[in-house]
Design an enzyme around this catalytic site. Structure first.
Site, short mmCIF file in Angstrom:
data_model
loop_
_atom_site.label_atom_id
_atom_site.label_comp_id
_atom_site.label_asym_id
_atom_site.label_seq_id
_atom_site.Cartn_x
_atom_site.Cartn_y
_atom_site.Cartn_z
N GLY A 11 0.83 -1.05 0.00
CA GLY A 11 0.04 0.10 -0.10
C GLY A 11 1.04 1.36 -0.03
N PHE A 15 -1.88 7.14 0.83
CA PHE A 15 -1.60 8.40 1.40
C PHE A 15 -0.25 8.04 2.62
N ALA A 38 -1.45 -2.45 -5.40
CA ALA A 38 -2.38 -2.98 -6.37
C ALA A 38 -2.75 -1.74 -7.29
N ILE A 64 -2.11 -7.98 -2.50
CA ILE A 64 -1.68 -8.73 -1.28
C ILE A 64 -2.68 -10.02 -1.12
N THR A 127 -6.30 0.33 12.74
CA THR A 127 -6.87 1.84 13.07
C THR A 127 -7.82 1.68 14.30
N ASP A 128 -8.00 2.90 14.93
CA ASP A 128 -8.68 2.76 16.05
C ASP A 128 -10.03 2.54 16.16
N GLU A 129 -10.54 2.63 14.77
CA GLU A 129 -12.10 2.24 14.48
C GLU A 129 -12.49 1.01 14.78
N TYR A 151 -16.14 -1.37 7.03
CA TYR A 151 -14.77 -1.00 7.05
C TYR A 151 -13.88 -1.40 8.22
N SER A 152 -14.52 -1.05 9.45
CA SER A 152 -13.87 -1.33 10.74
C SER A 152 -13.77 -2.91 10.88
N LYS A 155 -11.19 -4.27 9.10
CA LYS A 155 -9.86 -4.06 9.76
C LYS A 155 -9.79 -5.20 10.96
N ASN A 181 -5.62 10.20 10.53
CA ASN A 181 -4.33 10.84 9.76
C ASN A 181 -4.90 11.70 8.68
N LYS A 190 -11.44 11.74 1.51
CA LYS A 190 -11.57 11.87 2.92
C LYS A 190 -11.77 13.23 3.63
N ASN A 250 -16.15 17.63 14.04
CA ASN A 250 -15.99 17.96 12.73
C ASN A 250 -16.12 19.26 12.20
P1 NAD Z 1 -5.20 4.83 0.90
O1 NAD Z 1 -6.47 4.45 0.74
O2 NAD Z 1 -4.66 6.22 0.75
O3 NAD Z 1 -4.16 3.87 0.53
C1 NAD Z 1 -4.36 2.39 0.44
C2 NAD Z 1 -3.36 1.99 -0.68
O4 NAD Z 1 -3.35 0.45 -0.59
C3 NAD Z 1 -3.35 2.35 -1.92
O5 NAD Z 1 -2.29 2.60 -2.62
C4 NAD Z 1 -4.13 0.99 -2.68
O6 NAD Z 1 -3.62 1.22 -4.25
C5 NAD Z 1 -3.37 -0.10 -1.84
N1 NAD Z 1 -4.25 -1.03 -2.09
C6 NAD Z 1 -5.54 -1.29 -1.76
N2 NAD Z 1 -6.08 -2.76 -2.03
C7 NAD Z 1 -4.78 -3.50 -2.32
C8 NAD Z 1 -4.33 -4.83 -2.40
N3 NAD Z 1 -5.38 -5.87 -2.45
N4 NAD Z 1 -3.16 -5.22 -2.71
C9 NAD Z 1 -2.09 -4.03 -2.48
N5 NAD Z 1 -2.34 -2.96 -2.61
C10 NAD Z 1 -3.61 -2.66 -2.29
O7 NAD Z 1 -5.01 4.51 2.64
P2 NAD Z 1 -4.30 5.46 3.92
O8 NAD Z 1 -5.20 6.00 4.33
O9 NAD Z 1 -2.80 5.43 3.46
O10 NAD Z 1 -4.43 3.93 4.86
C11 NAD Z 1 -3.17 3.18 5.14
C12 NAD Z 1 -3.55 2.23 6.07
O11 NAD Z 1 -3.64 2.86 7.20
C13 NAD Z 1 -4.75 1.29 5.79
O12 NAD Z 1 -4.28 -0.04 6.25
C14 NAD Z 1 -5.74 2.00 6.90
O13 NAD Z 1 -6.73 1.24 7.30
C15 NAD Z 1 -4.90 2.45 7.97
N6 NAD Z 1 -5.33 3.53 8.53
C16 NAD Z 1 -5.48 4.86 8.00
C17 NAD Z 1 -5.89 5.98 8.89
C18 NAD Z 1 -6.42 7.34 8.22
O14 NAD Z 1 -6.82 8.38 8.94
N7 NAD Z 1 -6.00 7.57 6.68
C19 NAD Z 1 -6.10 5.79 10.27
C20 NAD Z 1 -5.86 4.65 10.73
C21 NAD Z 1 -5.51 3.57 10.19
O1 TDX Z 2 -17.93 14.42 3.61
C1 TDX Z 2 -17.70 13.96 4.72
N1 TDX Z 2 -18.28 14.55 5.43
C2 TDX Z 2 -18.21 14.34 6.95
O2 TDX Z 2 -18.76 15.27 7.97
C3 TDX Z 2 -16.51 13.14 5.08
C4 TDX Z 2 -15.90 12.50 3.95
C5 TDX Z 2 -16.53 12.85 6.37
N2 TDX Z 2 -17.21 13.50 7.35
C6 TDX Z 2 -17.15 13.22 8.89
C7 TDX Z 2 -17.39 11.68 8.97
C8 TDX Z 2 -16.17 11.43 10.19
O3 TDX Z 2 -16.74 11.64 11.49
O4 TDX Z 2 -15.59 13.39 9.04
C9 TDX Z 2 -15.22 12.53 9.80
C10 TDX Z 2 -14.05 11.85 9.26
O5 TDX Z 2 -14.37 11.19 8.18
P1 TDX Z 2 -13.22 10.41 6.96
O6 TDX Z 2 -12.12 11.16 6.77
O7 TDX Z 2 -14.10 9.73 6.08
O8 TDX Z 2 -12.45 9.34 8.23
P2 TDX Z 2 -13.09 8.36 9.18
O9 TDX Z 2 -14.44 7.72 8.88
O10 TDX Z 2 -13.18 8.74 10.62
O11 TDX Z 2 -11.94 7.20 8.90
C11 TDX Z 2 -10.65 7.40 8.93
O12 TDX Z 2 -9.81 7.45 10.13
C12 TDX Z 2 -9.57 5.82 10.32
C13 TDX Z 2 -9.81 6.85 7.85
O13 TDX Z 2 -10.53 7.01 6.50
C14 TDX Z 2 -9.76 5.40 8.07
O14 TDX Z 2 -9.10 4.67 7.15
C15 TDX Z 2 -8.98 5.30 9.52
O15 TDX Z 2 -9.03 3.89 9.70
#
Ligand code: NAD
Ligand code: TDX
Length: 345
Positions: A11, A15, A38, A64, A127-129, A151-152, A155, A181, A190, A250
């Site tokens: 991955g 991000f 992927a 994966i 994730t904390d979710e 999703y959660s 995970k 993040n 996001k 939010n």
């Molecule tokens: P993202 O959606 O930006 O990136 C996910 C990446 O995984 C992409 O590059 C995608 O192409 C790749 N991918 C998806 N399916 C795949 C597969 N089957 N094989 C190989 N690659 C694949 O996600 P992110 O926000 O960078 O999150 C990364 C990790 O951190 C995730 O495991 C997510 O659950 C975890 N996480 C994210 C947050 C957040 O706030 N973004 C918070 C807590 C945990």
């Molecule tokens: O359009 C929107 N309006 C809105 O009010 C979107 C996209 C989100 N929201 C709210 C929902 C949540 O309370 O904002 C908050 C954050 O939303 P997201 O960015 O979708 O994040 P969240 O659902 O909290 O999940 C994120 O944090 C945990 C990541 O996407 C996950 O991958 C990570 O595990």
């Protein structure tokens, strides 16, 4: 303690993965990095731009869930950092099949191959979710898993498989659970990037429900420093929470974005809530602090940096926002925004 000489980052075109690769590349000059991704709609090679030409970095396009591809990519790697996942809660509510495939079966496939190959470390990025919604008490690593959306739940399945592999095969797993993040290269689906880019474009900001849901936002660089540390020093078999330690609503974050981009023409619009929307995530990260970690970035300052990054990288996000994302946006937000109610400031 020295960092690994060779790692697999799954991955890595997403991000957090791409931010992590950039950090390791800069800080650990001897480390060879293989990236397995992927390139789903969320993966973007532009996130890795200059790194891909370097001989220390190898990119493999593949899933994966495919044991052959995983076996090849894992060869010679001391450690695996598993970022690959389907990550957007809203998309999992619409359809969860790919989430189960990647986040559960993909994690299982990686674990199986990592055990065969005999890696020294398997870092699961979770994730904390998985704890569900908090109700006034911070999540600790002992909080039971009660995921509230597909999703959660996926995970959580990945996390449980990691724990099962540690217990059954002594696979050297460590699980990290971070809070939300934000920062450069986050996909515009996001919350924070969507609101920043909509505000730059003068579009409405679609806030779910009453906007009083709380998240503990952590700057991506702080999460990556925690992952690096846990990779090196975390106790095998353990779980580590990673949070900034300060939750906020939010609505408050949306108002801060508008404040930074003043005079933005955008309005905050309250729209129909997300189904099963977790009310709050609040984290206790004291176990990680005991390993010697602390955050470097305060939220307000990091939000300003993030807004500046999106202002400086319009081409990047305009490309992501065009094409398939436009259809997704209309389908997901179109009617809800038309029926929404603007926030009186
Ligand atoms: P993202 O959606 O930006 O990136 C996910 C990446 O995984 C992409 O590059 C995608 O192409 C790749 N991918 C998806 N399916 C795949 C597969 N089957 N094989 C190989 N690659 C694949 O996600 P992110 O926000 O960078 O999150 C990364 C990790 O951190 C995730 O495991 C997510 O659950 C975890 N996480 C994210 C947050 C957040 O706030 N973004 C918070 C807590 C945990
Ligand atoms: O359009 C929107 N309006 C809105 O009010 C979107 C996209 C989100 N929201 C709210 C929902 C949540 O309370 O904002 C908050 C954050 O939303 P997201 O960015 O979708 O994040 P969240 O659902 O909290 O999940 C994120 O944090 C945990 C990541 O996407 C996950 O991958 C990570 O595990």
């Amino acid at each position: 303690m020295a960092f690994f000489e060779s790692i697999l980052v799954t991955g890595g075109a997403g991000f957090i993965g791409s931010n992590f690769v950039r950090r390791v590349f800069k800080r650990h000059r001897r480390c060879r990095i293989t990236i397995l991704d992927a390139l789903t709609y969320a993966g973007n090679l532009e996130n890795l731009a200059s790194l891909l030409d370097d001989e220390r970095v190898t990119f493999v396009k593949g899933s994966i869930t495919d044991p052959q591809v995983v076996r090849t990519a894992t060869q010679g790697c001391e450690a695996v950092f598993n970022f690959a996942a389907e990550t957007h809660v809203d998309r999992s509510i619409a359809e969860a099949g790919t989430f189960i495939q990647t986040d559960v079966f993909g994690t299982y496939t990686l674990l199986r191959v990592a055990s065969e190959v005999g890696v020294k470390r398997f870092v699961q990025i979770s994730t904390d979710e998985v704890y569900g919604s908090s109700h006034g008490e911070d999540f600790t690593e002992a909080t039971p898993l009660t995921p509230g959306n597909p999703y959660s739940a996926s995970k959580s399945g990945g996390d449980l498989m990691c724990q099962a592999f540690f217990n059954t095969f002594e696979t050297p797993v460590v699980i990290t659970r971070s809070s939300n993040n934000f920062g450069p290269y986050q996909h515009v689906e996001k919350f924070i990037p969507l609101f920043i880019t909509n505000a730059i474009e003068g579009k409405d900001l679609p806030l779910y429900g009453d906007g009083l849901h709380k998240r503990d936002w952590i700057y991506v660089e702080d999460n990556c420093s925690a992952l690096e540390l846990i990779g090196m020093r975390g106790v095998t078999g353990d779980v580590y929470n990673i949070g900034a330690g300060k939750s906020q609503t939010n609505l408050s974050v949306a108002e801060k974005i508008l404040e930074i981009l003043r005079p933005a023409r955008s309005r905050i619009v309250f729209i129909e809530d997300r189904k099963g929307h977790d009310r709050a995530y609040e984290m206790d990260s004291s176990k990680l602090h005991k390993l010697g970690w602390k955050t470097e970035f305060a939220f307000d300052e990091a939000l300003e940096k993030t807004v500046a990054w999106y202002k400086d990288n319009e081409e990047w996000w305009r490309r992501v926002k065009s094409g398939a994302f436009r259809d997704y946006y209309e389908q997901h937000y179109g009617d809800r925004l038309r029926k929404g109610k603007a926030h009186d400031v």
